[in-house]
Write an enzyme that holds these catalytic residues in place. Structure first.
Site, PDB file in Angstrom:
ATOM      1  CG  HIS A 197       0.034   4.480   4.542  1.00  0.00           C
ATOM      2  ND1 HIS A 197      -0.663   3.571   5.426  1.00  0.00           N
ATOM      3  CD2 HIS A 197      -0.690   5.382   4.221  1.00  0.00           C
ATOM      4  CE1 HIS A 197      -1.907   4.097   5.424  1.00  0.00           C
ATOM      5  NE2 HIS A 197      -1.865   5.138   4.707  1.00  0.00           N
ATOM      6  CG  ASP A 209       5.055   3.220   7.495  1.00  0.00           C
ATOM      7  OD1 ASP A 209       3.979   3.332   6.705  1.00  0.00           O
ATOM      8  OD2 ASP A 209       4.666   2.352   8.447  1.00  0.00           O
ATOM      9  CG  HIS A 210       4.161   0.207   4.337  1.00  0.00           C
ATOM     10  ND1 HIS A 210       4.183  -1.372   4.568  1.00  0.00           N
ATOM     11  CD2 HIS A 210       3.874   0.794   5.254  1.00  0.00           C
ATOM     12  CE1 HIS A 210       3.424  -1.334   5.789  1.00  0.00           C
ATOM     13  NE2 HIS A 210       3.464  -0.244   6.354  1.00  0.00           N
ATOM     14  CG  HIS A 246       3.862  -1.615  11.707  1.00  0.00           C
ATOM     15  ND1 HIS A 246       4.748  -0.510  11.904  1.00  0.00           N
ATOM     16  CD2 HIS A 246       3.362  -1.380  10.945  1.00  0.00           C
ATOM     17  CE1 HIS A 246       4.452   0.255  11.103  1.00  0.00           C
ATOM     18  NE2 HIS A 246       3.528  -0.296  10.334  1.00  0.00           N
ATOM     19  CG  ASP A 277       0.604  -1.049   8.009  1.00  0.00           C
ATOM     20  OD1 ASP A 277       1.338  -1.869   8.255  1.00  0.00           O
ATOM     21  OD2 ASP A 277       0.948   0.023   7.780  1.00  0.00           O
ATOM     22  CG  HIS A 319      -3.888   0.458   6.579  1.00  0.00           C
ATOM     23  ND1 HIS A 319      -3.992   0.984   7.820  1.00  0.00           N
ATOM     24  CD2 HIS A 319      -2.844   0.711   5.985  1.00  0.00           C
ATOM     25  CE1 HIS A 319      -2.783   1.452   8.002  1.00  0.00           C
ATOM     26  NE2 HIS A 319      -1.822   1.365   6.966  1.00  0.00           N
ATOM     27  CG  HIS A 353      -0.264   0.136   2.531  1.00  0.00           C
ATOM     28  ND1 HIS A 353       0.437  -0.950   3.098  1.00  0.00           N
ATOM     29  CD2 HIS A 353      -0.290   1.135   3.249  1.00  0.00           C
ATOM     30  CE1 HIS A 353       0.595  -0.740   4.417  1.00  0.00           C
ATOM     31  NE2 HIS A 353       0.150   0.900   4.549  1.00  0.00           N
TER      32      HIS A 353
HETATM   33 ZN   LIG Z   1      -0.190   1.763   6.411  1.00  0.00          ZN
END
Ligand SMILES: [Zn+2]
Length: 256
Positions: free
Chosen positions: A55, A57-58, A168, A130, A111, A53
């Site tokens: 975001h 941090d990905h 995570h 996530d 998400h 996805h």
């Molecule tokens: Zn995320």
């Protein structure tokens, strides 16, 4: 023979490297530095980037990795992501020929709206970003509780021994919440002890597996009569409808 390397990043992210000792595919490289260091340490050459996805941090490490390796970038069709070469949707199959790896794609919105998960049926691996966490689930930022529950149901339908590579290390706080939601679940209580022991030695609690999640993760247990009854009795859920119970659990966890 393929294996998966755990690459910790940021505060509590896990980035994943699937490799055969020579070639590697990376899942959700939010940061390029630890990935480049791991590739170097294990003498691996990157052949594919897989994203779940949009975001940061990905996906934050993608452009730097592309400066080092000219490789295909697989990503969800419905999430806004730069540098994508192969846009994916439900039912698509990703083949990484260098690794002899086949991944099937599940669309798991909630998400984010485009969020996808990768399943390696032969290896019994799930890379779910996530969406599903060990003992919990992602926040519903873009979708609805109905969508998120349907997405989690899709993942829960995978074989029990499927390893869950989520993104995570949230397990201890997730399980603390799970115990509040389902105090009488003895399997959950045992899991909490076991995972705490791992964290005390700085051992990752991920991957988990689908069977353990189904028996301990409240977000896969919205249909459990004990949970539903308690959520209604406490005034958190209007009724025992699974979506109402799931939405109430998510709302409660947001403020837990
Ligand atoms: Zn995320």
């Amino acid at each position: 023979m393929l294996s998966v390397l755990t690459v910790p990043a940021f505060n509590d992210n896990y980035l994943w490297i699937i490799h055969d000792g020579v070639h590697a595919a990376v899942v959700d490289p939010g940061d390029a530095r630890p990935i480049l260091a791991a590739l170097e340490a294990h003498k691996l050459s990157l052949v594919a980037i897989l994203l779940t996805h949009h975001h940061s941090d990905h996906v934050g490490g993608v452009s730097t990795l592309l400066q080092h390796f000219k490789v295909p970038v697989y990503a969800p069709r419905k999430d806004p992501i730069a540098n994508v070469t192969q846009a994916l949707d439900e039912g698509d199959i990703v083949t990484v020929p260098e690794l002899g790896l086949k991944l099937s794609v599940l669309h798991v919105p909630g998400h984010t709206l485009g969020h996808i998960a990768y399943v390696a049926p032969e290896q019994g691996w799930l890379f779910c970003g996530d969406t599903l966490f060990a003992g919990g689930c992602g926040r519903i930022f873009e979708g609805t509780p109905t969508q998120m529950l349907a997405s989690l149901d899709k993942l829960a339908a995978l074989p029990n021994d499927t390893k869950v590579y989520c993104a995570h290390e949230y397990t201890i706080s997730n399980l603390r919440f799970a115990l509040a939601a389902e105090p009488a679940n003895t399997v959950l209580a045992e899991r909490f002890e076991a995972e705490q022991a791992k964290r005390k030695q700085n051992i990752p609690t991920v991957p988990s597996n689908i069977g353990l999640e189904k028996s301990t993760n409240p977000f896969l247990r919205a249909r459990e009569p004990a949970i539903a009854r308690q959520m209604v009795a406490d005034g958190r859920a209007k009724n025992a409808d699974p979506v109402a119970v799931f939405a109430a659990l998510r709302e409660w966890k947001n403020n837990f």
